[in-house]
Design an enzyme around this catalytic site. Structure first.
Site, PDB file in Angstrom:
ATOM      1  N   ASP A 295      20.637 -10.415 -10.118  1.00  0.00           N
ATOM      2  CA  ASP A 295      19.795  -9.642  -9.325  1.00  0.00           C
ATOM      3  C   ASP A 295      18.139  -9.614 -10.066  1.00  0.00           C
ATOM      4  O   ASP A 295      17.455 -10.195  -9.590  1.00  0.00           O
ATOM      5  CB  ASP A 295      19.893  -8.495  -8.970  1.00  0.00           C
ATOM      6  CG  ASP A 295      21.226  -8.090  -7.852  1.00  0.00           C
ATOM      7  OD1 ASP A 295      21.340  -9.040  -7.122  1.00  0.00           O
ATOM      8  OD2 ASP A 295      21.963  -7.173  -8.127  1.00  0.00           O
TER       9      ASP A 295
ATOM     10  N   ARG B 190      22.280   5.469 -14.975  1.00  0.00           N
ATOM     11  CA  ARG B 190      21.200   5.418 -14.144  1.00  0.00           C
ATOM     12  C   ARG B 190      20.078   6.431 -14.315  1.00  0.00           C
ATOM     13  O   ARG B 190      18.972   6.227 -14.256  1.00  0.00           O
ATOM     14  CB  ARG B 190      21.449   5.447 -12.467  1.00  0.00           C
ATOM     15  CG  ARG B 190      22.286   4.110 -12.014  1.00  0.00           C
ATOM     16  CD  ARG B 190      22.018   2.975 -12.912  1.00  0.00           C
ATOM     17  NE  ARG B 190      22.804   1.761 -12.265  1.00  0.00           N
ATOM     18  CZ  ARG B 190      23.086   0.632 -12.984  1.00  0.00           C
ATOM     19  NH1 ARG B 190      23.046   0.696 -14.230  1.00  0.00           N
ATOM     20  NH2 ARG B 190      23.524  -0.175 -12.226  1.00  0.00           N
TER      21      ARG B 190
ATOM     22  N   SER C 207      30.293  -8.584  -8.482  1.00  0.00           N
ATOM     23  CA  SER C 207      28.974  -7.820  -9.019  1.00  0.00           C
ATOM     24  C   SER C 207      29.729  -6.712  -9.785  1.00  0.00           C
ATOM     25  O   SER C 207      30.760  -6.079  -9.528  1.00  0.00           O
ATOM     26  CB  SER C 207      28.608  -6.890  -7.479  1.00  0.00           C
ATOM     27  OG  SER C 207      27.726  -6.120  -8.187  1.00  0.00           O
TER      28      SER C 207
ATOM     29  N   ASP D 142      22.472   2.976  -6.498  1.00  0.00           N
ATOM     30  CA  ASP D 142      21.760   3.026  -7.408  1.00  0.00           C
ATOM     31  C   ASP D 142      20.239   2.952  -7.329  1.00  0.00           C
ATOM     32  O   ASP D 142      19.523   3.736  -7.954  1.00  0.00           O
ATOM     33  CB  ASP D 142      22.197   1.541  -8.348  1.00  0.00           C
ATOM     34  CG  ASP D 142      23.465   1.715  -8.951  1.00  0.00           C
ATOM     35  OD1 ASP D 142      23.731   2.750  -9.318  1.00  0.00           O
ATOM     36  OD2 ASP D 142      23.878   0.580  -9.259  1.00  0.00           O
TER      37      ASP D 142
END
Length: 408
Positions: free
Chosen positions: A20, A100, A181, A129
């Protein structure tokens, strides 16, 4: 107020070097009038994934790479309180959610320090996220413009991302066949996508390269391993008598747990955005720490506190999962976690065997367990007192029965 594209001259991108964020750099250059891109890589214990990032980031269009070591901040400030609270989201030990907040906070801080016009991240519009990053950014840079390419671009899938990367000469470490992922930090590794998107498929645990933090229980040694963990006020402080900081304890338990097939779960969880998601998680050291802490609490906490803490643990896990770490509620619940754990001190011995964590003895100077009271042998407990207790405890039931029988 969100700035217009033409006003954005400098962007700080949360950069991992994965699929990404690798393509986001050239995409931002193409779609935001060639702004300066500062890549920010946050080290949360993902290890070798940071290797070669600077060269890759600059080659794909970034002006520079900043690496921020946030591992101890994540462990000490977020993971340790969560262990004290025994916080679990459904069966998930919150691995991605733990990292995060500190990444989002650092993203905001670097953007302010660099005089950036915007920050960007690679979270999709389907996941949790995006919320977690942006909640932290809003807390520390409330006026900052946030760019989330997945919510803007025409790319619809990871296959199209690979196409874009190949067209723009972006080097990738993955192939179309192994394009899970993944998210890795010191606490865990997650696997999503490909065959895992169908819950009827059994994960390929024994396929070389699938598991990274350890082996499957089937491949673990036939001989059990023992480990003793010391806690002080609910926080781990030593392994087998050797004192070390919490992050090093986690590293050592990851190795021991991974070797013995500990901490692998396959779950379908309820995402914050409303959909269900299937994932396989590896959390070897974290699973051991949670289990050990709960063993010690059984000795040291009174019934009312333990039961109340189990209720609040659900709220605490929801708060972390939903990106609300930097809130007054978190501070209040963390204070409860710390206060309730002030006497959770002692040693827990565990046996690790083919994916199983087996208690092997727990000791504490604050143990509320009294062998004298509970023994089946002779003790100081006067069993005759139980009759009066039961009569009082059952008085409402007795009155109700007498009423129904017309005897009241």
């Amino acid at each position: 107020m969100k700035k217009k594209k033409e006003e954005i001259k400098k962007i700080v991108l949360a950069y991992s070097g994965g699929l990404d964020t690798s393509i986001i750099i050239p995409w931002l250059k193409e779609n935001y009038n060639d702004p300066e891109i500062i890549a920010l890589a946050c080290d949360v214990g993902q290890g070798s994934e940071l290797d070669g990032l600077e060269e890759k980031a600059i080659k794909t269009g970034a002006s520079k790479l900043i690496i921020a070591d946030l591992t101890d901040e994540m462990v000490d400030d977020i993971i340790i309180p969560s262990i004290k609270m025994d916080a679990k989201y459904e069966k998930y030990l919150l691995g991605t959610a733990f990292a995060r907040p500190v990444i989002g906070k650092k993203l905001a801080e670097v953007a302010i320090a660099e005089g950036a016009d915007a920050v960007a991240h690679g979270a999709t519009g389907k996941g949790n996220d995006q919320v977690r990053f942006e909640m932290a950014i809003k807390r520390f840079a409330p006026d900052m413009t946030i760019i989330a390419p997945w919510r803007e671009w025409s790319i619809k899938s990871r296959e199209e991302e690979i196409d874009y990367a190949e067209a723009h000469n972006v080097p990738l470490k993955i192939s179309r066949e192994t394009n899970y992922s993944k998210d890795k930090n010191l606490w865990h590794l997650s696997h999503e996508g490909l065959d895992l998107e169908d819950p009827t498929n059994e994960p390929q645990y024994d396929k070389p390269g699938f598991l990274e933090m350890g082996v499957s229980p089937a491949m673990a040694p036939d001989k059990p391993a023992y480990v003793t963990i010391d806690f002080e006020a609910g926080a781990p402080v030593a392994i087998d008598g050797e004192k070390m900081k919490a992050s090093d304890i986690l590293r050592k338990l990851n190795k021991i747990g991974g070797e013995n097939g500990i901490g692998i779960i396959d779950i379908v969880e309820n995402r914050l955005v409303g959909m269900k998601d299937r994932g396989v998680y590896e959390t070897p050291g974290g699973s051991i720490l949670y289990f050990a802490h709960e063993q010690l609490e059984m000795l040291c906490l009174d019934k009312d506190t333990l039961h109340e803490k189990k209720k609040l643990a659900v709220d605490y896990a929801d708060l972390i999962y939903n990106g609300k770490w930097y809130t007054p509620l978190q501070e209040a619940l963390t204070a409860f976690a710390n206060e309730s754990n002030k006497n959770v001190t002692g040693s827990v011995k565990l046996k690790l065997y083919k994916g199983n964590i087996i208690p092997a003895g727990t000791t504490s100077p604050y143990s509320l367990y009294s062998e004298n009271l509970v023994t089946f042998g002779e003790s100081d407990y006067d069993q005759a007192q139980a009759e009066g207790f039961i009569n009082l405890w059952g008085l409402p039931t007795t009155v109700q029965a007498l009423l129904e029988q017309g005897k009241l």
